[in-house]
Scaffold this active site. Structure first.
Site, PDB file in Angstrom:
ATOM      1  N   CYS A  73      14.638 -16.753 -16.346  1.00  0.00           N
ATOM      2  CA  CYS A  73      15.903 -17.471 -16.502  1.00  0.00           C
ATOM      3  C   CYS A  73      16.714 -16.969 -17.699  1.00  0.00           C
ATOM      4  O   CYS A  73      17.911 -16.709 -17.574  1.00  0.00           O
ATOM      5  CB  CYS A  73      15.638 -18.969 -16.634  1.00  0.00           C
ATOM      6  SG  CYS A  73      17.110 -19.950 -17.016  1.00  0.00           S
TER       7      CYS A  73
ATOM      8  N   CYS B  99      23.775 -25.235 -14.139  1.00  0.00           N
ATOM      9  CA  CYS B  99      23.994 -23.968 -14.844  1.00  0.00           C
ATOM     10  C   CYS B  99      25.286 -23.309 -14.371  1.00  0.00           C
ATOM     11  O   CYS B  99      25.592 -23.275 -13.173  1.00  0.00           O
ATOM     12  CB  CYS B  99      22.810 -23.043 -14.591  1.00  0.00           C
ATOM     13  SG  CYS B  99      22.948 -21.424 -15.392  1.00  0.00           S
TER      14      CYS B  99
ATOM     15  N   ASP C 299       7.238 -10.857   1.253  1.00  0.00           N
ATOM     16  CA  ASP C 299       6.438  -9.803   0.635  1.00  0.00           C
ATOM     17  C   ASP C 299       5.668 -10.313  -0.579  1.00  0.00           C
ATOM     18  O   ASP C 299       4.594  -9.815  -0.905  1.00  0.00           O
ATOM     19  CB  ASP C 299       7.355  -8.643   0.224  1.00  0.00           C
ATOM     20  CG  ASP C 299       6.579  -7.431  -0.272  1.00  0.00           C
ATOM     21  OD1 ASP C 299       5.469  -7.199   0.224  1.00  0.00           O
ATOM     22  OD2 ASP C 299       7.087  -6.719  -1.155  1.00  0.00           O
TER      23      ASP C 299
ATOM     24  N   GLY D 266       0.792  -1.216   0.000  1.00  0.00           N
ATOM     25  CA  GLY D 266       0.000   0.000   0.000  1.00  0.00           C
ATOM     26  C   GLY D 266       0.829   1.273   0.000  1.00  0.00           C
ATOM     27  O   GLY D 266       1.938   1.323  -0.460  1.00  0.00           O
TER      28      GLY D 266
ATOM     29  N   CYS E 183      18.927 -26.124 -13.482  1.00  0.00           N
ATOM     30  CA  CYS E 183      19.525 -25.000 -12.763  1.00  0.00           C
ATOM     31  C   CYS E 183      20.791 -25.426 -12.024  1.00  0.00           C
ATOM     32  O   CYS E 183      21.781 -24.689 -11.989  1.00  0.00           O
ATOM     33  CB  CYS E 183      18.531 -24.413 -11.771  1.00  0.00           C
ATOM     34  SG  CYS E 183      17.084 -23.652 -12.527  1.00  0.00           S
TER      35      CYS E 183
ATOM     36  N   CYS F 279      13.989 -15.648  -7.335  1.00  0.00           N
ATOM     37  CA  CYS F 279      12.892 -15.779  -6.376  1.00  0.00           C
ATOM     38  C   CYS F 279      11.953 -16.933  -6.748  1.00  0.00           C
ATOM     39  O   CYS F 279      11.547 -17.045  -7.908  1.00  0.00           O
ATOM     40  CB  CYS F 279      12.098 -14.479  -6.319  1.00  0.00           C
ATOM     41  SG  CYS F 279      10.783 -14.491  -5.082  1.00  0.00           S
TER      42      CYS F 279
END
Length: 427
Positions: free
Chosen positions: A388, A359, A315, A82, A356, A369
């Site tokens: 990616c 990688c 969050d 907000g 991954c 995330c």
């Protein structure tokens, strides 16, 4: 008056203070703007009938527990929304009074607030200056790029008010950073955005956040219209579900190129004078000390506190499945250290697909995330990050410069020397 005798929840026994960060949302998802990409507006649905204002009694409970949790360590008081300035200055004056009451001797306190800037005036500026607030301002670039999605309740752009607020903050030497979201409207204009911030606003600290609005096929058309609510067009509660994205969502490869183009200009002339969080975080990973949660091997130490006391894992996960509990009933330290939150943090690495793990830039990314891991790998594995391709492009692109800066720092030299080294290499 501030409640001086709140119900006190005992400090958990045999629990050491933990390094964690809480972003408190005293107005919940309520905002005076209707930014088209702001899915957080839909979180109002979690608290039907609420006034979306943190009470004085709860404010005291929160500050007290936070100070108890930070025993012997610096304390960070972070306000977000907000739009947190809807609470009014008096609320924050009370919060500072409470911090001064409950902080420990010698404990350093740092205040931050993230704002859209449209409600700031001379009184707010004096308050921030007096109390050494770090102010984060949301701005998406020059006016046409900023106003593409950052609208008020009437649908008009907000650039002029935001620019006025920025100038007031700068004129009074308030510590202020820029948070810029990268999306479909500005993703092809990296230098326009960066040079506007650097040359016209004289910004010294810039954070770029990719807009990824993940939705289901069922909700795609509604999400593309924006997250504004109305009786005839109710918005769904946004949760991290689905494998489609809105029209506003940044293109993965273009995001990588956006960062790379800015990096190429920054590394040749602005190292040490302009600080870009994506570049600082990358350098930390090249040094072997990841700092930003999205690029760490595990996460779970950046939590969100809602206006009624609910503590959420992150969050980006303010949704029922990631609710840890309420600090009015359970001490914050117990919730942060709960098995549920520890599992959430560790899953960041353990859920990575094999693609991954093999990688070459895994050390720089660690899958970014988890909220963005909703596409498949080339071999069909689930859990690849939507961004990616962009991150792989960016981290590969900056490798040489990062190695130079990392070596400079390891040898006790300044990273700014990279500019001279690269200039000599170009001759």
């Amino acid at each position: 008056m501030i409640n001086t005798n709140p119900h006190i929840i005992p400090i958990p026994q045999n629990k050491s203070p933990r390094m964690f960060h809480v972003m408190a949302k005293p107005t919940g998802a309520e905002c005076n703007l209707d930014c088209k990409y702001c899915f957080f507006l839909s979180k109002e649905a979690l608290y039907p009938g609420s006034r979306f204002r943190m009470s004085d009694a709860f404010l005291e409970r929160y500050i007290r527990q936070l100070m108890e949790s930070y025993q012997g360590m610096d304390a960070y008081i972070a306000w977000q929304g907000g739009e947190p300035t809807l609470m009014g200055i008096e609320f924050y004056e009370r919060s500072i009074e409470l911090v001064n009451r409950y902080k420990l001797p010698g404990q350093n306190i740092f205040y931050t607030i993230q704002t859209n800037g449209t409600l700031l005036n001379a009184e707010w500026i004096r308050f921030f200056k007096k109390n050494n607030f770090l102010v984060g301002m949301s701005m998406d670039g020059p006016q046409p790029l900023h106003d593409a999605y950052r609208h008020n309740k009437g649908g008009a752009g907000t650039f002029e008010k935001v620019l006025s607020a920025w100038e007031m903050l700068r004129n009074e030497n308030v510590d202020v950073n820029i948070l810029c979201t990268v999306h479909a409207a500005n993703q092809k204009h990296p230098l326009d955005v960066y040079r506007f911030f650097r040359d016209e606003l004289h910004a010294e600290f810039i954070q770029f956040i990719p807009i990824v609005e993940r939705v289901t096929e069922k909700n795609l058309a509604r999400a593309n219209r924006g997250w504004r609510d109305s009786p005839t067009d109710p918005r769904p509660l946004y949760i991290q579900h689905g494998d489609r994205v809105t029209d506003r969502t940044v293109d993965p490869l273009l995001y990588g190129k956006f960062l790379s183009v800015i990096f190429d200009e920054w590394v040749k002339r602005d190292v040490g004078s302009v600080f870009v969080s994506s570049f600082d975080a990358a350098l930390a990973n090249w040094m072997g000390f990841p700092s930003l949660c999205i690029f760490q091997k595990t996460c779970g130490t950046a939590l969100v506190l809602e206006h009624k006391g609910d503590l959420y894992a992150c969050d980006h996960y303010v949704e029922p499945d990631y609710l840890l509990g309420n600090i009015q009933h359970t001490h914050m330290l117990d919730l942060v250290g709960s098995p549920k939150q520890q599992r959430f943090g560790k899953d960041k690495f353990t859920s990575l697909p094999e693609y991954c793990r093999k990688c070459k830039v895994l050390f720089a990314c660690y899958g970014e995330c988890p909220r963005n891991r909703f596409i498949k790998t080339p071999s069909g594995e689930h859990g690849l990050n939507y961004l990616c391709a962009g991150y792989k492009y960016f981290f590969s692109h900056i490798d040489q410069s990062m190695q130079i800066m990392a070596n400079l720092l390891r040898n006790g030299q300044s990273a700014t020397a990279v500019m001279n080294i690269l200039a000599s290499m170009d001759k």
